[in-house]
Design an enzyme around this catalytic site. Structure first.
Site, PDB file in Angstrom:
ATOM      1  N   GLY A   1       0.783  -1.163   0.115  1.00 11.98           N
ATOM      2  CA  GLY A   1       0.067   0.099   0.071  1.00 11.98           C
ATOM      3  C   GLY A   1       0.884   1.182  -0.206  1.00 11.98           C
ATOM      4  CB  THR A  56       4.860   1.076   3.204  1.00 15.27           C
ATOM      5  OG1 THR A  56       3.984   1.551   4.338  1.00 15.27           O
ATOM      6  CG2 THR A  56       6.312   1.122   3.564  1.00 15.27           C
ATOM      7  CE  LYS A  92       7.439 -19.773  18.297  1.00 16.52           C
ATOM      8  NZ  LYS A  92       6.159 -20.690  17.933  1.00 16.52           N
ATOM      9  CG  HIS A 112       5.627  14.193  53.688  1.00 17.22           C
ATOM     10  ND1 HIS A 112       6.789  13.927  52.982  1.00 17.22           N
ATOM     11  CD2 HIS A 112       6.478  15.237  54.586  1.00 17.22           C
ATOM     12  CE1 HIS A 112       8.060  14.233  53.398  1.00 17.22           C
ATOM     13  NE2 HIS A 112       7.678  15.076  54.448  1.00 17.22           N
ATOM     14  CG  ASP A 134     -13.451   9.642  71.808  1.00 15.85           C
ATOM     15  OD1 ASP A 134     -14.160   9.900  70.830  1.00 15.85           O
ATOM     16  OD2 ASP A 134     -12.686   9.031  71.842  1.00 15.85           O
TER      17      ASP A 134
END
Length: 506
Positions: free
Chosen positions: A31, A33, A134, A271, A460
């Protein structure tokens, strides 16, 4: 020797093909390329001449052929392979230069249709890459134009080394894995999958880092492809030293908190915890308040601002030792002033929301969850005390609520006059976090509002708040001992709001 070249990104392909041709390597292509190589005057054979089979099905089938994959997978060191290749007229292919259909770029465009996305899923390309990778003992596979120079140099020297082929094969498998991960993610989103049985994710490297949390740890910074939310990976650094691992963590935390605020706002982080957050009529006022919230902890901190930094704000920032300032922009005068500090990192970033899933690594695994995007508008607020909040208390309660979700649990935030004045973070018990916040607030706690990331297991914390002068509290509620906290609040004249929404942050 033969080379098969088929790329969507034509960068550098003519130059590489020229080197291959000059080394006596036959060029095969497809194509666009092929057209690019022909236009450059290079002799190139169309893939159909190799397979004796035409491209068909709109180009879906062109390289999926035994004469291609046999040439890639056949082992040159096995007599049986060599004999079978000869019997079937299969010639070896020694170089594969392929990059894939632009799937990522296609789905990144606005209004891309499902059909367009599907047609940009490459099948033949990944198949060739995997076959070549591969068999990298004999085949050189190249997916990245940045590797063309190395390959060209080795070709000129007589051929690629095994070490180079091995490295390029590894890169090829990463390339196809990332490609498939993007496809799987896209298709999963189309059908509404959230937590699939296998989670495939991919990231792209932004930069290597000098070290991690500590100098003996190696580290790098990666970004999520196509992320559309606010992220430090999109920031532009205008000045200062390279970002460190801890800089990135802290700045991300500052941006998370800043994303809650639409008014002119300043967030200071140390931090991973906010140490000062404020809003104001101007960005200068917002920063002045955030600085005053904790003028000790800001030393060496990260400052995030959601408006342009002007000269007045720059003058205030310049007088403090900071690691990073990040904002949407800096005025020219402000930038010049701040650049006087050689190592100060100055970054710009379009402000917005942080979206999507949150991933946290654990040893041997990964935790995945939705982002904590719940806002006060989404909550079911209930005033559970006799006294209702005043208008001023409501504003302080809202700020405390927006900030506390970004503080490490157990978390308590005390706010007054559009500013945090006390933050207790990361404590093992809630009253301990509250006492740290009250100690920091001091006398300023009188008439202030308190926000808690989770319910009070007992009364508390309310008692400690009353002793500090707190007059308004916002918390999720839901404890089996809520009645005790409500009674204590009523006894001390404190107004208290339940939201039914918890904001743990670990």
């Amino acid at each position: 020797m033969r080379a098969l070249l088929s790329v969507s990104d034509k960068t550098g392909i003519v130059e590489l093909a020229t080197v291959l041709h000059e080394a006596g390597i036959e060029l095969i292509s497809t194509g666009g390329t092929e057209a690019a190589l022909q236009q450059a005057g290079l002799p190139v054979k169309n893939i159909s001449e190799v397979t004796s089979f035409p491209e068909m099905l709109d180009g879906r089938v062109k390289t999926l052929h035994p004469l291609v994959h046999g040439g890639l997978l056949g082992r040159r060191d096995l007599d049986t392979h060599v004999a079978q290749m000869k019997d079937h007229h299969i010639e070896p292919i020694d170089y594969v230069v392929v990059n894939l259909y632009p799937f990522k770029e296609t789905i990144a465009k606005e209004n891309t249709t499902y059909e367009e996305a599907i047609e940009n899923i490459d099948i033949g390309g990944p198949s060739m890459l995997r076959s070549a990778a591969k068999n990298h003992a004999s085949v050189t596979v190249v997916v990245d134009p940045s590797d063309y120079t190395l390959v060209a140099e080795e070709v000129r020297g007589g051929g690629t080394s095994f070490e180079t082929r091995q490295r390029l094969a590894t890169k090829a498998f990463r390339h196809t894995a990332a490609y498939d991960a993007l496809i799987a993610d896209y298709l999963g989103r189309q059908i509404g999958e959230t937590f699939p049985e296998q989670l495939t994710v991919t990231y792209e490297k932004v930069q290597d880092l000098r070290y991690g949390e500590n100098p003996h740890q190696q580290a790098a910074f990666y970004k999520t492809p196509l992320y559309d939310g606010m992220t430090l990976a999109k920031a532009t650094q205008l000045h200062g030293k390279e970002l460190s691992y801890n800089n990135i963590q802290d700045t991300n935390a500052a941006l998370e908190a800043l994303s809650e605020l639409t008014e002119p706002a300043a967030v200071v982080v140390k931090h991973m915890n906010p140490c000062g957050v404020a809003v104001g009529r101007t960005i200068s006022q917002a920063f002045e308040r955030a600085h005053a919230a904790d003028p000790v902890s800001i030393f060496g901190g990260i400052v995030a601002l959601n408006r342009e930094v002007d000269l007045e704000t720059a003058d205030a920032l310049r007088n403090i030792f900071l690691e990073i300032i990040i904002a949407p922009s800096f005025s020219e005068a402000a930038l010049d002033r701040l650049k006087e500090k050689k190592n100060l990192r100055l970054l710009t970033l379009d402000m917005g929301q942080m979206t999507g899933m949150r991933l946290t690594a654990v040893a041997g695994g990964l935790l995945v969850q939705d982002g904590d995007d719940m806002t006060l508008d989404d909550a079911s607020c209930q005033i559970v005390t006799d006294r209702r909040p005043t208008a001023a208390e409501w504003e302080d309660l809202k700020l405390a609520w927006r900030v506390v979700k970004h503080v490490k649990s157990n978390a308590i935030v005390v706010a007054k006059d559009e500013t945090t004045i006390g933050i207790g973070a990361g404590q093992m018990n809630r009253v301990g976090a509250a006492k740290i916040a009250f100690e920091q607030a001091g006398e300023r706690a009188s008439g202030a509002a308190l926000g808690s990331d989770a319910f009070f297991p007992m009364a508390d914390t309310v008692e400690a708040a009353a002793a500090a002068g707190i007059t308004a509290i916002i918390q999720p509620g839901g404890s089996i001992r809520d009645a005790e906290s409500i009674e204590a609040a009523n006894r001390h004249g404190i107004t208290m709001v339940f939201t039914s929404v918890r904001h743990f942050k670990h």
